[in-house]
Design an enzyme around this catalytic site. Structure first.
Site: not given
Ligand SMILES: NC(=O)c1ccc[n+]([C@@H]2O[C@H](COP(=O)([O-])OP(=O)(O)OC[C@H]3O[C@@H](n4cnc5c(N)ncnc54)[C@H](OP(=O)(O)O)[C@@H]3O)[C@@H](O)[C@H]2O)c1
Length: 253
Positions: A144, A157
């Site tokens: 992402s 993350y």
């Protein structure tokens, strides 16, 4: 031709639920024998395989911890013994804790790195010899752009995603030039999965994500899964090193 060699084979890490589950089902529809894997959710892994079989597909289900080298080597050995090759590796598995730096322990901080970065490294490293035996070898990395504007609540993350994207760029050049293995990244927008923890149930938040998206909705797991065959079935086999956004254009807003 030996049927063992003509069967297309895929391994999808973290396919007991969410995006990985949808990718496993999608690849089975494409005719791949799919290795479904779970880490803790055995029931979810078996459900994925059941759904594959109900739709006429083929596969098997195994426990896999992508951060444990022995576990990774074991599944690669299984594939080697049964088929002798692997056509598609999907590095999808992830576990993380959405907490700020102040709230996190070191163990919690490490979770995203162990699964996203060390997991992708281990699975890719140990799949190379199997992928080399494929006629159309592909590695797909589910990543992402969470690293671009890192949110303090998902710091581990975001930082692990930055490392994964650097790994992706390096291996897409390295594996293509050394072995003819193509590596592409699929970049989902927000998808309403367990990965979001309690926020999964926050209807207001999901309404806002949809409102802010150019196409006025959020991604479904099937949107992400449908992107994978586009990359691996490229008729010219020249797609390599792409960050393929599947987010309705959300990365440009
Ligand atoms: N959801 C989103 O909005 C979004 C957006 C962009 C990118 N992504 C990326 O898409 C991927 C899939 O996300 P998701 O939303 O589908 O997550 P999810 O629903 O939480 O599923 C995560 C999967 O990873 C597996 N897993 C966790 N730890 C593992 C380990 N140590 N070894 C092997 N497997 C492990 C889980 O297995 P068990 O449940 O069996 O333990 C589960 O199958 C992740 O890489 C995530 O970063 C997600």
């Amino acid at each position: 031709m030996n049927p063992k060699n003509s069967q297309k084979v895929a391994l999808v890490t973290g396919s007991s639920k969410g995006i990985g589950q949808a990718i496993a089902k999608r690849l089975a529809k494409e005719g791949y024998f799919v290795y479904v894997t779970y880490h803790e959710n055995e029931k979810g892994g078996k459900l994925t395989l059941d759904e594959i079989k109900q739709n006429g597909g083929e596969g098997d289900v195994w426990k896999l911890d992508v951060s444990d080298e022995k576990s990774v080597v074991k599944i690669m050995d299984l594939i080697m013994n049964k088929f002798g090759h692997l056509d598609v590796l999907v590095n999808n598995a992830c576990r993380d804790i959405s907490k700020s730096m102040e709230e996190s322990s070191l163990e919690e901080w490490k979770l995203a790195f162990d699964t996203k970065v060390h997991g992708a490294w281990l699975c890719t490293k140990h799949a190379i010899s199997l992928l080399q035996k494929s006629k159309n070898p592909n590695v797909i990395i589910i990543s992402s752009n969470a690293d671009e504007r890192p949110d303090k609540e998902i710091l581990s993350y975001a930082v692990a995603t930055g490392a994964l994207n650097t790994f992706f760029k390096a291996v897409s050049v390295h594996l293509a030039s050394e072995y003819g293995i193509r590596v592409n990244a699929v970049m989902p927008g927000q998808v309403r999965t367990d990965n979001w923890g309690e926020l999964r149930n926050d209807d207001k938040l999901w309404g806002k994500f949809a409102e802010d998206n150019p196409l006025k909705r959020v991604a479904k797991v099937e949107d992400i899964a449908d992107a994978v065959p586009i990359l691996i079935n490229d008729p010219h086999r020249f797609l390599n090193g792409n960050m393929f956004f599947v987010n309705g254009g959300g990365h440009l807003t």
